[in-house]
Motif scaffolding. Structure first.
Motif, PDB file in Angstrom:
ATOM      1  N   MET A  58      -7.827   4.466 -43.665  1.00 12.96           N
ATOM      2  CA  MET A  58      -9.004   5.285 -43.932  1.00 12.96           C
ATOM      3  C   MET A  58      -9.390   6.027 -42.644  1.00 12.96           C
ATOM      4  O   MET A  58      -9.026   5.634 -41.540  1.00 12.96           O
ATOM      5  CB  MET A  58     -10.158   4.416 -44.409  1.00 12.96           C
ATOM      6  N   GLY A  59     -10.161   7.086 -42.802  1.00 16.66           N
ATOM      7  CA  GLY A  59     -10.556   7.909 -41.661  1.00 16.66           C
ATOM      8  C   GLY A  59     -11.831   7.449 -40.974  1.00 16.66           C
ATOM      9  O   GLY A  59     -12.275   8.067 -40.009  1.00 16.66           O
ATOM     10  N   ALA A 103     -19.690   7.471 -35.331  1.00 19.12           N
ATOM     11  CA  ALA A 103     -18.630   7.134 -36.288  1.00 19.12           C
ATOM     12  C   ALA A 103     -17.672   6.140 -35.651  1.00 19.12           C
ATOM     13  O   ALA A 103     -17.571   6.050 -34.417  1.00 19.12           O
ATOM     14  CB  ALA A 103     -17.872   8.396 -36.699  1.00 19.12           C
ATOM     15  N   ALA A 104     -16.977   5.401 -36.505  1.00 17.01           N
ATOM     16  CA  ALA A 104     -15.974   4.437 -36.024  1.00 17.01           C
ATOM     17  C   ALA A 104     -14.909   4.277 -37.097  1.00 17.01           C
ATOM     18  O   ALA A 104     -15.214   4.319 -38.292  1.00 17.01           O
ATOM     19  CB  ALA A 104     -16.638   3.094 -35.741  1.00 17.01           C
ATOM     20  N   GLU A 105     -13.674   4.111 -36.650  1.00 14.11           N
ATOM     21  CA  GLU A 105     -12.618   3.882 -37.637  1.00 14.11           C
ATOM     22  C   GLU A 105     -11.995   2.533 -37.366  1.00 14.11           C
ATOM     23  O   GLU A 105     -11.957   2.058 -36.237  1.00 14.11           O
ATOM     24  CB  GLU A 105     -11.582   5.006 -37.610  1.00 14.11           C
ATOM     25  N   TRP A 106     -11.504   1.911 -38.454  1.00 13.63           N
ATOM     26  CA  TRP A 106     -10.905   0.595 -38.293  1.00 13.63           C
ATOM     27  C   TRP A 106      -9.577   0.592 -39.058  1.00 13.63           C
ATOM     28  O   TRP A 106      -8.617   1.187 -38.577  1.00 13.63           O
ATOM     29  CB  TRP A 106     -11.910  -0.473 -38.745  1.00 13.63           C
ATOM     30  N   VAL A 107      -9.479   0.077 -40.239  1.00 14.28           N
ATOM     31  CA  VAL A 107      -8.191   0.032 -40.936  1.00 14.28           C
ATOM     32  C   VAL A 107      -8.333   0.648 -42.336  1.00 14.28           C
ATOM     33  O   VAL A 107      -8.172   1.850 -42.539  1.00 14.28           O
ATOM     34  CB  VAL A 107      -7.646  -1.415 -41.029  1.00 14.28           C
ATOM     35  N   GLY A 108      -8.666  -0.169 -43.293  1.00 10.86           N
ATOM     36  CA  GLY A 108      -8.842   0.276 -44.672  1.00 10.86           C
ATOM     37  C   GLY A 108      -9.806  -0.668 -45.347  1.00 10.86           C
ATOM     38  O   GLY A 108     -10.349  -1.584 -44.706  1.00 10.86           O
ATOM     39  N   PRO A 109     -10.053  -0.478 -46.643  1.00 11.28           N
ATOM     40  CA  PRO A 109     -11.123  -1.229 -47.326  1.00 11.28           C
ATOM     41  C   PRO A 109     -11.116  -2.736 -47.078  1.00 11.28           C
ATOM     42  O   PRO A 109     -12.165  -3.313 -46.792  1.00 11.28           O
ATOM     43  CB  PRO A 109     -10.866  -0.902 -48.803  1.00 11.28           C
ATOM     44  N   TYR A 110      -9.946  -3.373 -47.164  1.00 12.04           N
ATOM     45  CA  TYR A 110      -9.934  -4.838 -47.088  1.00 12.04           C
ATOM     46  C   TYR A 110     -10.425  -5.352 -45.732  1.00 12.04           C
ATOM     47  O   TYR A 110     -11.223  -6.291 -45.661  1.00 12.04           O
ATOM     48  CB  TYR A 110      -8.531  -5.383 -47.397  1.00 12.04           C
ATOM     49  N   ASP A 111      -9.967  -4.735 -44.658  1.00  8.78           N
ATOM     50  CA  ASP A 111     -10.419  -5.171 -43.327  1.00  8.78           C
ATOM     51  C   ASP A 111     -11.795  -4.617 -42.996  1.00  8.78           C
ATOM     52  O   ASP A 111     -12.609  -5.290 -42.357  1.00  8.78           O
ATOM     53  CB  ASP A 111      -9.417  -4.719 -42.255  1.00  8.78           C
ATOM     54  N   ALA A 148     -13.648  -1.109 -54.315  1.00  8.28           N
ATOM     55  CA  ALA A 148     -14.629  -1.127 -55.409  1.00  8.28           C
ATOM     56  C   ALA A 148     -15.920  -1.816 -54.954  1.00  8.28           C
ATOM     57  O   ALA A 148     -17.023  -1.344 -55.240  1.00  8.28           O
ATOM     58  CB  ALA A 148     -14.035  -1.831 -56.628  1.00  8.28           C
ATOM     59  N   ARG A 149     -15.775  -2.923 -54.195  1.00  5.63           N
ATOM     60  CA  ARG A 149     -16.972  -3.620 -53.701  1.00  5.63           C
ATOM     61  C   ARG A 149     -17.743  -2.749 -52.706  1.00  5.63           C
ATOM     62  O   ARG A 149     -18.967  -2.693 -52.718  1.00  5.63           O
ATOM     63  CB  ARG A 149     -16.581  -4.946 -53.039  1.00  5.63           C
ATOM     64  N   LEU A 150     -16.998  -2.065 -51.835  1.00  2.00           N
ATOM     65  CA  LEU A 150     -17.656  -1.208 -50.846  1.00  2.00           C
ATOM     66  C   LEU A 150     -18.453  -0.102 -51.528  1.00  2.00           C
ATOM     67  O   LEU A 150     -19.579   0.204 -51.118  1.00  2.00           O
ATOM     68  CB  LEU A 150     -16.608  -0.599 -49.894  1.00  2.00           C
ATOM     69  N   ILE A 151     -17.856   0.491 -52.554  1.00  2.00           N
ATOM     70  CA  ILE A 151     -18.554   1.573 -53.260  1.00  2.00           C
ATOM     71  C   ILE A 151     -19.820   1.022 -53.933  1.00  2.00           C
ATOM     72  O   ILE A 151     -20.889   1.628 -53.879  1.00  2.00           O
ATOM     73  CB  ILE A 151     -17.602   2.257 -54.265  1.00  2.00           C
ATOM     74  N   LYS A 152     -19.680  -0.168 -54.507  1.00  2.00           N
ATOM     75  CA  LYS A 152     -20.836  -0.815 -55.133  1.00  2.00           C
ATOM     76  C   LYS A 152     -21.949  -1.064 -54.105  1.00  2.00           C
ATOM     77  O   LYS A 152     -23.139  -1.003 -54.430  1.00  2.00           O
ATOM     78  CB  LYS A 152     -20.374  -2.149 -55.739  1.00  2.00           C
TER      79      LYS A 152
END
Lengths: 344, 344
Positions: free
Chosen positions: B139-140, B194-202, B271-275
């Motif tokens: 993710m960005g 802003a900060a970037e890390w990995v993707g949804p799971y992490d 899905a959890r993040l969007i929720k």
């Protein structure tokens, strides 16, 4: 760390035969299985030897699974959808129409519950299944004439089998079963109108570009077809645990190597095909939409009457839908941007 | 086939330490390396034991490669772009901006000449490199405010490093280097934007959604970042050949498992993040185009002054361009259709 003395491997000498469903000319598939057998030998200090035989050397290519079940050979390398006629459930270990891409199939099997579901199904057939390669999305085949609408499919004699053939039939296609060696002549004479095989690297060798130059994509019946190793379960249970580990670990290498080799070899083959007259087309939205509808109907109908199929289909379908939604967020926009940037 | 007696494994007892660049909380990355060490033990009848240590237990996460070179540990699991500051050439073993996707990177390393080029480079640093995982397109990152144009990037304090940071600087971003544990507070206070890390799971575990809800994709600086195992070359050369084979075979399993686990876990996390309030965005075409231009300039400039970089960059670039052209024919149309069909 200790310095390593000469290794005196203590495992038993075991010799197996591997029957492949493929000829040596499919060197990407055949070669990745050679990498598997070579690695198993290396891992066991040369004690566990698996000799590989091409299609027809011990049994015909389409009878590999039967030969493993019967114990004629201990292990086979094949595509599960060849056994679609016995039970369409087999196809989940390879490909179903509009199914998982290569990466999604691997994720499903290794981490999405797929291995457990498939192991349970294959156990009932006396087999242990292991992932062993993928081709990536295949091409949709070679056509003598352009196919723009669903109406153009009516009466089309297309060499295609299994689930895809069943789906095509609902759009008026007449699926044809003819031996591989006769495809060129049948297309040349017009006995058939179209034939599908794999992708540029393998297709180039058949020379179909000369007799059916319209080259369609994508092969929606094979978004990410997986190849597998099947081991006779009684032979598996006789193995020392280090040898089971050798088979498992080496199967991952085979799995990685085959997809990588297809990816590395397809671009240059496609360029040569285009130079030699291939006319590249994408199936129209009308054809894709109709195919998707019929494929979905057929899957749902099968799930309605086949409990083994349904048991895998329901969680598989949820996994697929989740994967495609996630792919739409990062992976597909990235790939689509890279494609468009590369065209400039 | 012979019945298997109890296996008396004849290999020497060897004990190694593996330093990971990652904490145990990154369980997808850390866990795939555990699968590697477990498999090596199984393959060698328990004789070759590799104990894994998380970031900070032996050395800090960003000094893993140095520790392997120095022989402090025999093997490390890390991301080569952490060592971008020593030489940007390192990044080819992980990711460069607008680089290869996960599958393309694997194809390049295993079958596209990448392994040979990288082995040559890493040998000069006293290391043997092996592929050991990929996250897929990342993710960005998380942004406090929406970012629509290149002008919106001006003055933006973004926690991002390496090649990506250098590219961002050309668009007016001010790259920030702050410890992972301070990111939440810095975003909350507005010390960074802003900060970037990995993707949804992490990303979910960091809880950044509460303080910077605008979640952008794709992370164009990490289209398919690869993780690698690095072995001290002197320790490698001491190993019996069966143990080298065990490391190689087990690394393929680790490589498959990590990507599969990210793929399997990301959809539900998203899905959890969007929720929980994440607002999903795709970077605008204006931002993508400008980023691509600057990234390409920087790569070309580096190639102009750095012979090691150029030696890999030139064939790598051809490979990438060929791959993206081929992806446009079958794989991307298939994936894009599956995405659109899934939305209905």
């Amino acid at each position: 760390t200790v310095a390593a003395p000469v290794l005196a491997q203590g495992g038993p000498a075991i010799s197996w035969r591997l029957a492949s469903s493929f000829p040596k000319t499919l060197d990407t598939i055949y070669g990745s299985a050679e990498r598997f057998t070579r690695r198993v030998a290396e891992l066991t200090g040369g004690k566990f030897v698996i000799r590989q035989f091409a299609a027809g050397e011990i049994v015909p290519g389409l009878q590999v699974m039967d030969a493993v079940q019967a114990g004629t050979v201990e292990i086979g390398h094949t595509a599960s959808y060849y056994y679609f006629g016995k039970d369409p459930t087999f196809a989940f270990d390879c490909a179903v129409p509009f199914g998982l891409t290569s990466r999604q199939q691997t994720a499903w099997v290794d981490q999405g519950g797929g291995r457990e579901l498939l192991r349970d199904f294959f156990k009932g057939h006396g087999l242990i299944n292991l992932m062993a390669g993928n081709t990536g999305t295949q091409m949709g085949g070679w056509f003598r004439k352009e196919i723009k609408t669903v109406a153009d499919l009516k009466g089309l004699k297309f060499r295609i089998a299994g689930f895809a053939g069943r789906t095509m039939e609902r759009m008026g296609v007449v699926p044809q079963q003819i031996p591989g060696g006769d495809v060129y002549a049948a297309l040349e004479k017009g006995t058939i109108d179209a034939a599908e095989w794999v992708g540029p690297y393998d297709d180039e060798k058949l020379g179909l570009v000369k007799v059916a130059p319209h080259y369609y994509a994508p092969g929606w019946w094979e978004a990410g077809p997986q190849l597998s190793l099947y081991v006779n379960i009684k032979e598996w249970e006789k193995l020392p645990k280090e040898y089971k580990a050798a088979i498992e670990a080496a199967s991952f290498e085979c799995h990685v190597a085959m997809q990588a080799e297809y990816d590395a070899r397809n671009p240059a083959a496609l360029a040569r095909l285009i130079k030699n007259g291939a006319k590249l087309h994408t199936f129209s939205k009308e054809i894709m939409d109709a195919s998707f509808k019929h494929a979905t109907d057929i899957m749902e109908e099968e799930a309605g009457r086949n409990a083994a199929f349904r048991k895998i289909y329901e969680p598989w379908k949820r996994f697929r839908n989740d994967q495609n939604q996630w792919a739409s967020v990062a992976e597909a926009p990235m790939q689509n941007f890279l494609i468009s940037a590369g065209r400039k």
